[in-house]
Design an enzyme around this catalytic site. Sequence first.
Site, PDB file in Angstrom:
ATOM      1  N   ILE A 481       0.849  -1.201   0.000  1.00 14.22           N
ATOM      2  CA  ILE A 481       0.000   0.000   0.000  1.00 14.22           C
ATOM      3  C   ILE A 481       0.879   1.243   0.000  1.00 14.22           C
ATOM      4  O   ILE A 481       0.488   2.298   0.478  1.00 14.22           O
ATOM      5  CB  ILE A 481      -0.999   0.025   1.175  1.00 14.22           C
ATOM      6  CG1 ILE A 481      -0.287  -0.036   2.526  1.00 14.22           C
ATOM      7  CG2 ILE A 481      -2.001  -1.091   1.068  1.00 14.22           C
ATOM      8  CD1 ILE A 481      -1.210   0.322   3.684  1.00 14.22           C
ATOM      9  N   GLY A 482       2.074   1.070  -0.545  1.00 15.78           N
ATOM     10  CA  GLY A 482       2.980   2.205  -0.623  1.00 15.78           C
ATOM     11  C   GLY A 482       4.096   2.120   0.387  1.00 15.78           C
ATOM     12  O   GLY A 482       5.075   2.866   0.325  1.00 15.78           O
ATOM     13  N   GLY A 484       6.278  -0.220   0.818  1.00 17.89           N
ATOM     14  CA  GLY A 484       7.523  -0.770   0.304  1.00 17.89           C
ATOM     15  C   GLY A 484       7.720  -2.248   0.561  1.00 17.89           C
ATOM     16  O   GLY A 484       8.827  -2.766   0.463  1.00 17.89           O
ATOM     17  N   SER A 485       6.622  -2.949   0.868  1.00 21.52           N
ATOM     18  CA  SER A 485       6.793  -4.362   1.221  1.00 21.52           C
ATOM     19  C   SER A 485       7.294  -5.175   0.038  1.00 21.52           C
ATOM     20  O   SER A 485       8.045  -6.137   0.207  1.00 21.52           O
ATOM     21  CB  SER A 485       5.489  -4.933   1.777  1.00 21.52           C
ATOM     22  OG  SER A 485       4.696  -5.460   0.755  1.00 21.52           O
ATOM     23  N   ALA A 522      -1.337  -3.338  11.625  1.00 16.74           N
ATOM     24  CA  ALA A 522      -0.547  -3.720  12.794  1.00 16.74           C
ATOM     25  C   ALA A 522       0.954  -3.789  12.482  1.00 16.74           C
ATOM     26  O   ALA A 522       1.672  -4.573  13.096  1.00 16.74           O
ATOM     27  CB  ALA A 522      -1.043  -5.043  13.379  1.00 16.74           C
ATOM     28  N   SER A 523       1.406  -3.002  11.549  1.00 17.07           N
ATOM     29  CA  SER A 523       2.846  -2.934  11.215  1.00 17.07           C
ATOM     30  C   SER A 523       3.422  -4.322  10.947  1.00 17.07           C
ATOM     31  O   SER A 523       4.545  -4.626  11.297  1.00 17.07           O
ATOM     32  CB  SER A 523       3.640  -2.291  12.356  1.00 17.07           C
ATOM     33  OG  SER A 523       3.127  -1.037  12.682  1.00 17.07           O
ATOM     34  N   ARG A 524       2.621  -5.205  10.321  1.00 14.44           N
ATOM     35  CA  ARG A 524       2.982  -6.611  10.323  1.00 14.44           C
ATOM     36  C   ARG A 524       3.643  -7.127   9.051  1.00 14.44           C
ATOM     37  O   ARG A 524       4.196  -8.224   9.044  1.00 14.44           O
ATOM     38  CB  ARG A 524       1.736  -7.463  10.601  1.00 14.44           C
ATOM     39  CG  ARG A 524       0.704  -7.425   9.464  1.00 14.44           C
ATOM     40  CD  ARG A 524      -0.589  -8.103   9.849  1.00 14.44           C
ATOM     41  NE  ARG A 524      -0.529  -9.546   9.797  1.00 14.44           N
ATOM     42  CZ  ARG A 524      -0.607 -10.265   8.679  1.00 14.44           C
ATOM     43  NH1 ARG A 524      -0.729  -9.674   7.513  1.00 14.44           N
ATOM     44  NH2 ARG A 524      -0.552 -11.588   8.736  1.00 14.44           N
ATOM     45  N   VAL A 721       7.658  -1.613  11.878  1.00  8.98           N
ATOM     46  CA  VAL A 721       8.052  -0.219  12.094  1.00  8.98           C
ATOM     47  C   VAL A 721       6.978   0.790  11.659  1.00  8.98           C
ATOM     48  O   VAL A 721       7.081   1.966  11.962  1.00  8.98           O
ATOM     49  CB  VAL A 721       9.350   0.143  11.325  1.00  8.98           C
ATOM     50  CG1 VAL A 721      10.478  -0.776  11.737  1.00  8.98           C
ATOM     51  CG2 VAL A 721       9.155   0.095   9.814  1.00  8.98           C
ATOM     52  N   GLU A 723       3.851   1.883  12.165  1.00 13.27           N
ATOM     53  CA  GLU A 723       3.001   2.802  12.924  1.00 13.27           C
ATOM     54  C   GLU A 723       3.772   3.567  13.996  1.00 13.27           C
ATOM     55  O   GLU A 723       3.414   4.685  14.359  1.00 13.27           O
ATOM     56  CB  GLU A 723       1.880   2.009  13.606  1.00 13.27           C
ATOM     57  CG  GLU A 723       0.914   1.404  12.618  1.00 13.27           C
ATOM     58  CD  GLU A 723       0.028   0.369  13.282  1.00 13.27           C
ATOM     59  OE1 GLU A 723      -1.107   0.713  13.603  1.00 13.27           O
ATOM     60  OE2 GLU A 723       0.479  -0.775  13.475  1.00 13.27           O
TER      61      GLU A 723
END
Lengths: 770, 289
Positions: A481-482, A484-485, A522-524, A721, A723
């Site tokens: 979703i932007g 960078g995953s 959840a920053s997951r 990282v 949130e």
Amino acid sequence: MIKKLKIIGTPVPKHDAAIRVSGRAIYGHDIVLPGMLHGAILRTEHPSAIIEFIDVSEAKKLSGVICIITADDADVNNIGYKRDHPILKKGEANCTRDEIAAVAAETKEIARKALNLIKVKYKIRKGIYETSEALKESAPQINKFSSGKFENKNIAEKFHYEHGNIEEEKKKSAHIISRKFTLPRMTHACMASSNITASFNNIDKKLLLYSSTQVPFLYQRDMAHALKMNPSDIRVIQPVIGGGFGSKLDMHPFEPICALLSIKTGRPVQLIYSREEEFIASPIRQPMEIELTAGVDKKGNFTFREINIVKDNGAYTSWGATTPFVIMQAFSSLYKIKACRFNSTAVYTNNVFAGSFRGYGNPQATFALERVIDLLADELGMDKAEIRLLNANEKGEATGQGLHYETCGHKECLETVIKKSNYKQHAAHNRQSGRFLHGTGLASMLHVGGGAKIYRSDGCGTILKIDPYGYCTIITGSNEIGQGSETVLAMIASEELGIELKKIKVINTDTDIKPWDVGVHASRTSFVAGNSLLGAIKILKVKLNKKAAELLKTNHSNFDYSDNKIISLKSNDSIALDKVVREMHFSEPNELAIADYFYEPSSKFQDKNFKGNVSGTYAFASQAVEVEVDTYTGNVRVLNVYVAQDVGRVLNPLLLDGQIEGGVVQGIGYALTEELLMKEGKILNPNFHNYKMLTAADVPDIHFFPVETIDKEGPYGAKGVGEASLIPTAAAIANAVCNALDVEILELPITPEKVLAAIAGKKKLKTEKI
Amino acid sequence: MNFEIINPGTTKELLAAVKKFQKENFRFGAGCTDFLMELKKNPSEGLTVINLSQVKDAQFNGLKKSVKGLRMGAMLTAHKIVMNEEIKNKYPVLHNAAESLASTQIRQVATVGGNMCTASPSGDIACALASLQADCELLSTTGKIRNVNINSFFAGLRKTVLKKNEILYGISIPANIKSTKNIFSNFIKVGTRRSMECSVVSLAYHIQTDSNGIIIKAGAAIGASAPTIRFAATACDFLIGKKFKNITQKEKEEFAEKVLSYASPITDIRATAGYRKEVLFNISKSIFE
Ligand SMILES: Cc1cc2nc3c(=O)[nH]c(=O)nc-3n(C[C@H](O)[C@H](O)[C@H](O)COP(=O)(O)OP(=O)(O)OC[C@H]3O[C@@H](n4cnc5c(N)ncnc54)[C@H](O)[C@@H]3O)c2cc1C
């Protein structure tokens, strides 16, 4: 010992950066399908009204209008976390966003024109816009679909949590502070407005959705429930998403409405929000009132916290109602705390309903919690840095709520920002006079860093393939979703398989193809999808090693993968990776170089008392902020923000900087400028002119110091990282402003007007004393 | 909504177009940064837009220096004002006001004429020009020019004295006095953001002192504090003959009170009237600090 890393830890630019900045990225707004119609939604004129009748006859006559639907035309189920939200409203309107009718037409202009021709007769009611009003016995029931399982008809959700012996700890306390904090409505303001394109195929009865959801598999299930379909007959494709920040965790009414228009017309239908609609009809951060009572013993050890929260739920219940999961963690487990009692109540009103938003309740909690720590330190006459260091969380700690800190960078984060910002020196020299006053403030935060088990599974699937040309395809359940995953996943594959980055593709946008994942929140994602990919790589390597050993005529499997080759660590002999794959495919055993893996974090579903180790690991951060307050205008200028964050390991410093800086700026907005203003249920500032989102010119110097604790659960030791960087910012700024002015701030945003009022209030207090 | 566009290329063609449309529903479009927003809010049927941006005459879009001062064509953009060295050195108030307007992108097209003719109480360039006591040239379809002092140009909230057959053609600012030694000139804009911000309160001032530091000319105007931008005449008169550096605390406050007497602010979504007054008082004082 982890071997020396080649790619992980290096500043690889986002792989879609050039595509995005050159305008080639295809957003939902760019999609054009043959025969596509344009949808538009008529919303209520009044936040609280009886709908006496809806007359669409004039609108239907307009040339180019293909279909108009109202609640009467829709055989659907309610949506929302509590299923209390009808997608089209019947009989009554309860909130300014309420969808009364929807149009599908040949052009956008015709669709909008048709909306103006729909006649609705309303009987205006006196709405309820304060939670205190809603809780009165005499108040009417606002949401008739509410569960009704609580003592008051207008309570949507409640949470209770406690650990330790509060009464005992109260006795041990040398000082007790009690304050009530008020938190505003903030909106995500995603650059790409909400959008969906729905295409229902009349022949096979399957529904294709181009949607910006952050959680495609939950969305597929929710959509199926709403439309009374089979989830697998719904295919969700995510085009490039122009901003999520939590806003796309819930499915919103416009999405099934658009699907319905397509089902009714048998043609694709696209629905895109205008900017004004985006402000009015997309979710917000929960406004809430937090009453916090906290104690400290005479040495400065925190004793207890007692929390009562009333959240304005708005008219319907979204995922946002579950933010207390996160809020209670902050109160129960940030800093060592012996006893905690937590109550929260979400109350229906005729205001706009909240959704989820980066931080998920944590910025609100942290603001209250960290403000009170400053007050406790003042009472004790103790240094504000010292009191935090004394109580900071530690490695190995198991908190009252059952969170296990296998690694913990809290103290190091605090020490880093205290040192780098010269905190003690600044704080000591704070007797100032004149127009501009300086202040410094500290705050920390705790957030889940390894997913959060709030759904039955917090897992993520990966299918990994290497083709006969030595290219690698990662089919991952996770979404981009932007954040960078995709880049991080490609880096992991490159690191492990020795394949250069440009030969790695990430496929992640199609529910018909990709394996299950719970979604981006959840920053997951790096943590869960990264671990899932590592699992798949391990399996694939077993197959590759076997073939490589055969080809290299060796019987060990001690190989290094680099430069697109598999190299024997014993003999230094090597063979090209693509050759190994070809030999696997085209000769015995004639198998594909494919592996799949489903990773489920070690975290546990919490028990009914909300106790348990809910995340695979935990992230910590501290920030120190320096502000300058103009006592003539009340303007607060943030000069420097020092950020130290326990990220486990830095996977990509460039992307990490982006997350930190973006989060801090969003945090500054929350602290100082951003508020969706409402009066009697209507939004007063649905535009960027008056909704004061900060611009590049307002960004202060952000000094970032990553703290690496290398958590054994994380990919290469990394933690979530996304949130964290937003969570302590507002609290630190508020502490800095209070430090500069010697006033108390109990409310966000800290607008110039409030600053001047606080200064005036203080002057008044002083003169009264004399 | 739809509208017709007419693109005159010279002043002559422009005047002809204005004449032709006298009986119709027409509007001027300069940079259109205000105009388009207004049209979105209040669409107007059967509208013709006379586009001013294709008129090539230097008189209309250029800048000229003379002994009398500086003349700007109405179509001069905020960007060009910002880039002009003469303005930066001699009229800092105007430079700073133009630089505080919107953003780099908007400044490329936003014009001084548009800022004036919108007649918004929070027009930044207009406020600076008011403190400089600028003179406005109104050109009518007859080809005649009517000169109006800027303080008579604004007729009320979003209203000017322009007649239907007139356009604002140019704006002149008087040269600084010959014996002026120092200039204290600035635009103070109060708002939340550092760019893309509409003034919540603003104060423009341009004060000239002689070789003894005595104030020989003073101009101060307030924005976003009354239905129009206002020139604070009595506050300016109060300063004449005083030594700038020796202004006492009491005099500062007296000056600020006088400035404040021109303010009749409203409470709106961006600020309360009380806030606007308090801040206007404070920033007026701050000139001498
Ligand atoms: C995002 C944004 C931010 C902004 N920020 C600021 C700001 O910080 N400060 C500020 O002061 N303004 C601001 N504005 C408003 C606007 O940009 C300025 O007022 C600008 O100077 C207007 O100039 P223009 O050329 O675009 O005028 P236009 O929009 O073209 O015209 C404005 C009005 O004046 C009339 N007009 C224009 N020229 C003439 C003429 N020569 N004769 C007669 N009538 C004429 C038009 O018919 C129209 O009614 C902002 C606008 C936007 C969209």
